[in-house]
Each structure stands twice: as C-alpha cells, then as structure tokens.
Design a protein around this motif. Sequence first.
Motif, PDB file in Angstrom:
ATOM      1  N   GLY A 128      50.375  38.388  48.312  1.00 42.16           N
ATOM      2  CA  GLY A 128      51.474  39.652  47.626  1.00 42.16           C
ATOM      3  C   GLY A 128      49.868  39.199  46.247  1.00 42.16           C
ATOM      4  O   GLY A 128      50.287  40.315  46.009  1.00 42.16           O
ATOM      5  N   ARG A 129      49.272  38.230  45.960  1.00 47.39           N
ATOM      6  CA  ARG A 129      49.284  38.041  44.501  1.00 47.39           C
ATOM      7  C   ARG A 129      47.593  39.482  45.031  1.00 47.39           C
ATOM      8  O   ARG A 129      47.160  39.395  45.528  1.00 47.39           O
ATOM      9  CB  ARG A 129      48.469  37.098  44.766  1.00 47.39           C
ATOM     10  CG  ARG A 129      49.613  35.678  44.348  1.00 47.39           C
ATOM     11  CD  ARG A 129      49.236  34.653  42.595  1.00 47.39           C
ATOM     12  NE  ARG A 129      50.516  34.020  43.168  1.00 47.39           N
ATOM     13  CZ  ARG A 129      49.945  32.046  41.936  1.00 47.39           C
ATOM     14  NH1 ARG A 129      48.552  32.697  41.465  1.00 47.39           N
ATOM     15  NH2 ARG A 129      50.955  31.952  42.770  1.00 47.39           N
ATOM     16  N   THR A 130      47.363  38.741  43.331  1.00 45.59           N
ATOM     17  CA  THR A 130      45.799  39.692  43.214  1.00 45.59           C
ATOM     18  C   THR A 130      44.399  39.185  43.972  1.00 45.59           C
ATOM     19  O   THR A 130      44.174  37.390  43.826  1.00 45.59           O
ATOM     20  CB  THR A 130      45.104  40.288  41.805  1.00 45.59           C
ATOM     21  OG1 THR A 130      44.957  38.889  41.149  1.00 45.59           O
ATOM     22  CG2 THR A 130      46.958  41.413  41.204  1.00 45.59           C
ATOM     23  N   ILE A 131      43.718  39.329  43.770  1.00 41.41           N
ATOM     24  CA  ILE A 131      41.860  38.594  44.167  1.00 41.41           C
ATOM     25  C   ILE A 131      41.655  37.972  42.804  1.00 41.41           C
ATOM     26  O   ILE A 131      41.403  36.667  43.131  1.00 41.41           O
ATOM     27  CB  ILE A 131      41.207  39.477  44.665  1.00 41.41           C
ATOM     28  CG1 ILE A 131      40.667  40.126  45.732  1.00 41.41           C
ATOM     29  CG2 ILE A 131      39.610  38.658  44.441  1.00 41.41           C
ATOM     30  CD1 ILE A 131      40.209  41.333  46.271  1.00 41.41           C
ATOM     31  N   GLY A 132      42.127  38.291  42.169  1.00 40.75           N
ATOM     32  CA  GLY A 132      41.512  37.278  40.648  1.00 40.75           C
ATOM     33  C   GLY A 132      42.265  36.831  40.354  1.00 40.75           C
ATOM     34  O   GLY A 132      42.037  35.085  40.271  1.00 40.75           O
ATOM     35  N   SER A 133      43.835  36.899  40.414  1.00 40.76           N
ATOM     36  CA  SER A 133      44.724  35.647  40.756  1.00 40.76           C
ATOM     37  C   SER A 133      44.907  34.262  41.742  1.00 40.76           C
ATOM     38  O   SER A 133      44.122  33.639  41.482  1.00 40.76           O
ATOM     39  CB  SER A 133      46.039  35.927  41.095  1.00 40.76           C
ATOM     40  OG  SER A 133      47.113  35.288  40.639  1.00 40.76           O
ATOM     41  N   ILE A 134      44.591  34.017  43.088  1.00 40.71           N
ATOM     42  CA  ILE A 134      43.868  33.714  44.259  1.00 40.71           C
ATOM     43  C   ILE A 134      42.950  33.056  43.523  1.00 40.71           C
ATOM     44  O   ILE A 134      42.390  31.900  43.451  1.00 40.71           O
ATOM     45  CB  ILE A 134      43.815  33.975  45.495  1.00 40.71           C
ATOM     46  CG1 ILE A 134      45.207  34.557  45.787  1.00 40.71           C
ATOM     47  CG2 ILE A 134      43.340  33.263  45.781  1.00 40.71           C
ATOM     48  CD1 ILE A 134      46.048  33.710  45.783  1.00 40.71           C
ATOM     49  N   ILE A 135      40.977  33.833  43.417  1.00 38.54           N
ATOM     50  CA  ILE A 135      40.676  32.928  42.924  1.00 38.54           C
ATOM     51  C   ILE A 135      40.333  31.962  41.521  1.00 38.54           C
ATOM     52  O   ILE A 135      40.047  30.897  41.331  1.00 38.54           O
ATOM     53  CB  ILE A 135      39.019  34.489  42.546  1.00 38.54           C
ATOM     54  CG1 ILE A 135      38.533  34.935  43.137  1.00 38.54           C
ATOM     55  CG2 ILE A 135      38.029  33.408  41.530  1.00 38.54           C
ATOM     56  CD1 ILE A 135      38.238  34.315  44.245  1.00 38.54           C
ATOM     57  N   THR A 136      41.675  32.111  40.716  1.00 40.83           N
ATOM     58  CA  THR A 136      42.050  31.463  39.427  1.00 40.83           C
ATOM     59  C   THR A 136      42.536  30.135  40.056  1.00 40.83           C
ATOM     60  O   THR A 136      42.012  28.467  39.666  1.00 40.83           O
ATOM     61  CB  THR A 136      42.700  31.759  39.222  1.00 40.83           C
ATOM     62  OG1 THR A 136      42.033  33.106  37.659  1.00 40.83           O
ATOM     63  CG2 THR A 136      43.291  31.270  37.820  1.00 40.83           C
ATOM     64  N   GLU A 137      43.195  30.115  41.245  1.00 40.79           N
ATOM     65  CA  GLU A 137      43.803  29.378  41.404  1.00 40.79           C
ATOM     66  C   GLU A 137      42.758  28.179  42.737  1.00 40.79           C
ATOM     67  O   GLU A 137      43.518  26.727  42.223  1.00 40.79           O
ATOM     68  CB  GLU A 137      44.814  29.596  42.556  1.00 40.79           C
ATOM     69  CG  GLU A 137      46.444  30.620  41.508  1.00 40.79           C
ATOM     70  CD  GLU A 137      47.031  28.982  40.998  1.00 40.79           C
ATOM     71  OE1 GLU A 137      47.052  28.326  41.196  1.00 40.79           O
ATOM     72  OE2 GLU A 137      47.826  29.989  39.932  1.00 40.79           O
ATOM     73  N   LEU A 138      41.685  28.455  43.121  1.00 41.38           N
ATOM     74  CA  LEU A 138      41.422  28.159  44.803  1.00 41.38           C
ATOM     75  C   LEU A 138      40.410  27.162  43.160  1.00 41.38           C
ATOM     76  O   LEU A 138      40.128  26.179  43.634  1.00 41.38           O
ATOM     77  CB  LEU A 138      40.211  28.972  44.953  1.00 41.38           C
ATOM     78  CG  LEU A 138      41.071  30.038  46.410  1.00 41.38           C
ATOM     79  CD1 LEU A 138      40.296  30.343  46.754  1.00 41.38           C
ATOM     80  CD2 LEU A 138      41.817  28.908  47.276  1.00 41.38           C
ATOM     81  N   MET A 139      40.183  27.915  41.657  1.00 45.01           N
ATOM     82  CA  MET A 139      39.556  26.807  41.446  1.00 45.01           C
ATOM     83  C   MET A 139      40.572  25.739  41.011  1.00 45.01           C
ATOM     84  O   MET A 139      40.551  24.576  40.303  1.00 45.01           O
ATOM     85  CB  MET A 139      39.032  27.507  40.057  1.00 45.01           C
ATOM     86  CG  MET A 139      37.953  28.760  40.037  1.00 45.01           C
ATOM     87  SD  MET A 139      36.880  29.825  39.246  1.00 45.01           S
ATOM     88  CE  MET A 139      38.416  30.691  38.381  1.00 45.01           C
ATOM     89  N   ILE A 140      41.383  25.862  40.084  1.00 47.13           N
ATOM     90  CA  ILE A 140      42.226  24.778  39.896  1.00 47.13           C
ATOM     91  C   ILE A 140      42.777  23.667  40.450  1.00 47.13           C
ATOM     92  O   ILE A 140      43.188  22.505  39.897  1.00 47.13           O
ATOM     93  CB  ILE A 140      43.277  25.485  39.266  1.00 47.13           C
ATOM     94  CG1 ILE A 140      43.545  26.391  37.734  1.00 47.13           C
ATOM     95  CG2 ILE A 140      44.978  24.522  38.832  1.00 47.13           C
ATOM     96  CD1 ILE A 140      45.191  27.295  37.714  1.00 47.13           C
ATOM     97  N   HIS A 141      42.717  24.037  41.704  1.00 48.06           N
ATOM     98  CA  HIS A 141      43.204  23.002  43.290  1.00 48.06           C
ATOM     99  C   HIS A 141      42.429  22.885  43.605  1.00 48.06           C
ATOM    100  O   HIS A 141      42.450  22.138  44.373  1.00 48.06           O
ATOM    101  CB  HIS A 141      44.359  23.746  43.774  1.00 48.06           C
ATOM    102  CG  HIS A 141      45.265  24.308  43.380  1.00 48.06           C
ATOM    103  ND1 HIS A 141      46.501  23.107  42.864  1.00 48.06           N
ATOM    104  CD2 HIS A 141      45.898  25.444  43.012  1.00 48.06           C
ATOM    105  CE1 HIS A 141      47.237  23.863  42.098  1.00 48.06           C
ATOM    106  NE2 HIS A 141      47.283  24.696  42.195  1.00 48.06           N
ATOM    107  N   ASP A 142      40.250  23.271  43.093  1.00 48.21           N
ATOM    108  CA  ASP A 142      39.321  22.792  44.094  1.00 48.21           C
ATOM    109  C   ASP A 142      39.147  22.779  45.759  1.00 48.21           C
ATOM    110  O   ASP A 142      39.648  21.694  46.628  1.00 48.21           O
ATOM    111  CB  ASP A 142      39.158  21.566  44.123  1.00 48.21           C
ATOM    112  CG  ASP A 142      38.007  20.593  44.184  1.00 48.21           C
ATOM    113  OD1 ASP A 142      36.728  21.174  44.398  1.00 48.21           O
ATOM    114  OD2 ASP A 142      38.026  19.398  44.033  1.00 48.21           O
TER     115      ASP A 142
END
Length: 255
Positions: free
Chosen positions: A41-55
Amino acid sequence: MKIFGSDFDNTLLVDDKISVEDKTAIESFRSKGNYFGIITGRTIGSIITELMIHDLECDFIVAGNGAFLADGKGSSYYSKYINKDDAYELREYLDQVKPNSYILHDGYNIARKVYSEDFKIGQSQKTHTIEQILENDVGGFFINVGSIEKAAQLVNHMAHLFPNVEIHQNLSYVDITAAGVNKANGIQKLSNLIKSDDIWVIGDAENDMSMLASYNSFAVSWADEKVKNEAEFIVSSVSEGIKVVDAYGSKSIDG
C-alpha cells in the motif's frame, strides 16, 4: 520464470526488521532467474527508501495497492491517479472527521497531516506539504485511525460518500486509491509486462485479499482468519513461502 510478490509491512518487514533468513531466501530465489518484488500500500518512494535501509534488492514494486508499477529501482511502468476534485473533497472530509493523521501522496512523494498522532511507519521518507502534492497528480491517501475497529467503521462510512474511489482497509489504516485499483489488478499488469503467469504472493491484511484469492498464495500465520481463508498456504515467513515455491515445478498448485 517464477514471480514471488510479498506485501511489505507486517509480512516482510516485521518489528522494523527484515530477517536474515528472508533476505537469504530472496537472494537465492532471484539467482535462479526468478523475479521477487514488493506489493504494498506504500508509495514507490517509501519502498525505495526502505530497500536501501535494509540492504535489499528486488525486481519490481507494485505500490499504492496496485495503482503504481515500477522496476526495482523505482522507474515507473504504470500509474493510476485519483480525480483531482475527489482529492480535494477527501481532504475536506478528513479535516472534518480528524483521524489521527493521514498521508497524501503522488505515488512517490508524500505529505503528512497530523491531527493527534503521526504514523509510526514510513518516517524515513522526506515529507512535502499537502499543497505541493495537490498541485500535481494525486495517487492516494493513507489514513491512520488507530485501531482495526475504527478503520472498519471509516471504510463503511466513506464508501457511501465517495463512490468514485477505492477504499481499502489495511489493519488499523485506511488506504484510498483511484477506482478499480487493487493488488490483484496491479499484479496482472506486472504479469502482462513480464510475460509470466507463474505467480506467487504472500500477505497479512485485508488489502492483500484480492491478490491472495487470485494467485498462488500464502498468508502469514499471524494474519486474521478471513485473510488466511483466501490463501492456499499458511506460513511463518517469506522464506518459508519461497521454499514451498521452489518445491513446485509447475506454475500452479492445481496444475
């Protein structure tokens, strides 16, 4: 080629962590030429941020409950926006009912309106103003009401007032998208693009039910019973689901 799509919050991301076991299983799954992605349900921008945080890397993102489709780096393939008049009416309505808070987004960027309590998730993403988002295309709203019961009540109330949008309950949140948007339809657009119908999905909440009912599916063991009833398997993790997918040689458990 197999496609495995995972809901993000409370499915892949649990207690603000993505487990080592899940990350290892995802890496192994992708190394075999399969596609792994996030369906959220999140935005693309939010998921891109999370992917970077969690490698973590992925091959695709279905965001906004199916309103947006992007590759694993965030480049857009598809988007569907809310009518601008409806967006303004929704903002006026939320100013009247005053939920805990809401997020307005354009598929990538977000703006926050806090009445009493902010969202606990998505705090890593940069915030814009409500006016900045409304100046452009509006992807949807995420509404924080504080409990599953209140979210259900709000969904029922808004359904009569706003027939031109789709209203999704997501545990104690309510997500608003353009009409006709759901995760199953978002995955269908992905399938058409990738040219594969060997699709497996996993989720935990009501906004996952459309995809769980439409594809080979898993529900996590902590999901509500009505969510579990839409799934073919109940598993304790994404990695356990990937093990099941690896065990099947054909595209469907019915095949």
